[in-house]
Design a protein around this motif. Structure first.
Motif, PDB file in Angstrom:
ATOM      1  N   ALA A 102      53.887  41.324  67.080  1.00 32.23           N
ATOM      2  CA  ALA A 102      55.163  41.947  66.692  1.00 32.23           C
ATOM      3  C   ALA A 102      55.453  43.175  67.550  1.00 32.23           C
ATOM      4  O   ALA A 102      56.593  43.379  67.991  1.00 32.23           O
ATOM      5  CB  ALA A 102      55.126  42.335  65.214  1.00 32.23           C
ATOM      6  N   TYR A 103      54.446  43.993  67.815  1.00 27.89           N
ATOM      7  CA  TYR A 103      54.636  45.192  68.631  1.00 27.89           C
ATOM      8  C   TYR A 103      55.070  44.813  70.043  1.00 27.89           C
ATOM      9  O   TYR A 103      56.014  45.390  70.592  1.00 27.89           O
ATOM     10  CB  TYR A 103      53.354  46.026  68.688  1.00 27.89           C
ATOM     11  N   VAL A 104      54.398  43.831  70.628  1.00 29.15           N
ATOM     12  CA  VAL A 104      54.731  43.405  71.996  1.00 29.15           C
ATOM     13  C   VAL A 104      56.141  42.828  72.037  1.00 29.15           C
ATOM     14  O   VAL A 104      56.925  43.142  72.947  1.00 29.15           O
ATOM     15  CB  VAL A 104      53.696  42.396  72.528  1.00 29.15           C
ATOM     16  N   ALA A 105      56.504  42.016  71.059  1.00 28.09           N
ATOM     17  CA  ALA A 105      57.851  41.427  71.029  1.00 28.09           C
ATOM     18  C   ALA A 105      58.936  42.502  70.936  1.00 28.09           C
ATOM     19  O   ALA A 105      59.994  42.376  71.558  1.00 28.09           O
ATOM     20  CB  ALA A 105      57.972  40.459  69.858  1.00 28.09           C
ATOM     21  N   LYS A 106      58.666  43.565  70.186  1.00 31.55           N
ATOM     22  CA  LYS A 106      59.667  44.618  69.998  1.00 31.55           C
ATOM     23  C   LYS A 106      59.694  45.613  71.163  1.00 31.55           C
ATOM     24  O   LYS A 106      60.760  45.979  71.654  1.00 31.55           O
ATOM     25  CB  LYS A 106      59.380  45.369  68.696  1.00 31.55           C
ATOM     26  N   GLN A 107      58.533  46.046  71.609  1.00 30.80           N
ATOM     27  CA  GLN A 107      58.453  47.107  72.620  1.00 30.80           C
ATOM     28  C   GLN A 107      58.472  46.593  74.065  1.00 30.80           C
ATOM     29  O   GLN A 107      58.817  47.328  74.976  1.00 30.80           O
ATOM     30  CB  GLN A 107      57.187  47.948  72.409  1.00 30.80           C
TER      31      GLN A 107
END
Length: 146
Positions: A102-107
């Motif tokens: 989720a972090y990689v997809a968002k950031q």
């Protein structure tokens, strides 16, 4: 007496060195069941090479190369430690904690996870653009890495 002790020490050293040799296999049957299951459930490619690392005659690590070039390291019990794929692929989602995905997809939108290294402190993640990220054991972002 001194010569005898030196000779014994040399023999023990040579014997220890001989037992510490790494060995190789060309199929997954050389791996622990946990490693075989991880490969079967998450990768389409077959095992090309298994390097069995030994320290003092005991297995310390398994290094696996799949036919598509993916490299996976497993500990002595068959738990994965490190996965690296080529830049055109992604590490299987099942191996990456949900919070990290989720972090990689968002950031970092549009970037793929091409490497993940798991240790007792957390995770090191490499993205397809070359950026390295560090996460704690719970998958919380800590920092960008060098």
């Amino acid at each position: 007496m001194k010569k005898l002790l030196i000779a014994c020490a040399m023999i023990l050293g040579i014997a220890g060195f001989a037992c510490a040799r790494d060995s190789y296999a060309h199929d997954a049957s050389a791996l622990p069941k946990a490693a075989q299951t991880t490969i079967a459930n998450n990768f389409k490619s077959k095992v090309s090479l298994v390097k069995i690392d030994k320290d003092w005659g005991r297995i310390s690590e398994y290094e696996v190369i799949l036919t598509d070039g993916t490299e996976i390291s497993f500990d002595k019990d068959g738990n994965w430690d490190n996965v690296e794929v080529n830049n055109t692929k992604s590490v299987p989602a099942a191996l990456v904690p949900k919070s990290i995905r989720a972090y990689v997809a968002k950031q970092q939108p549009g970037q793929r996870i091409v490497g993940i290294d798991r240790d007792r402190k957390g995770y090191d993640v490499e993205l397809s653009n070359g950026i390295d990220l560090k996460f704690d054991k719970a998958g919380n972002f800590l920092r960008y890495d060098d």
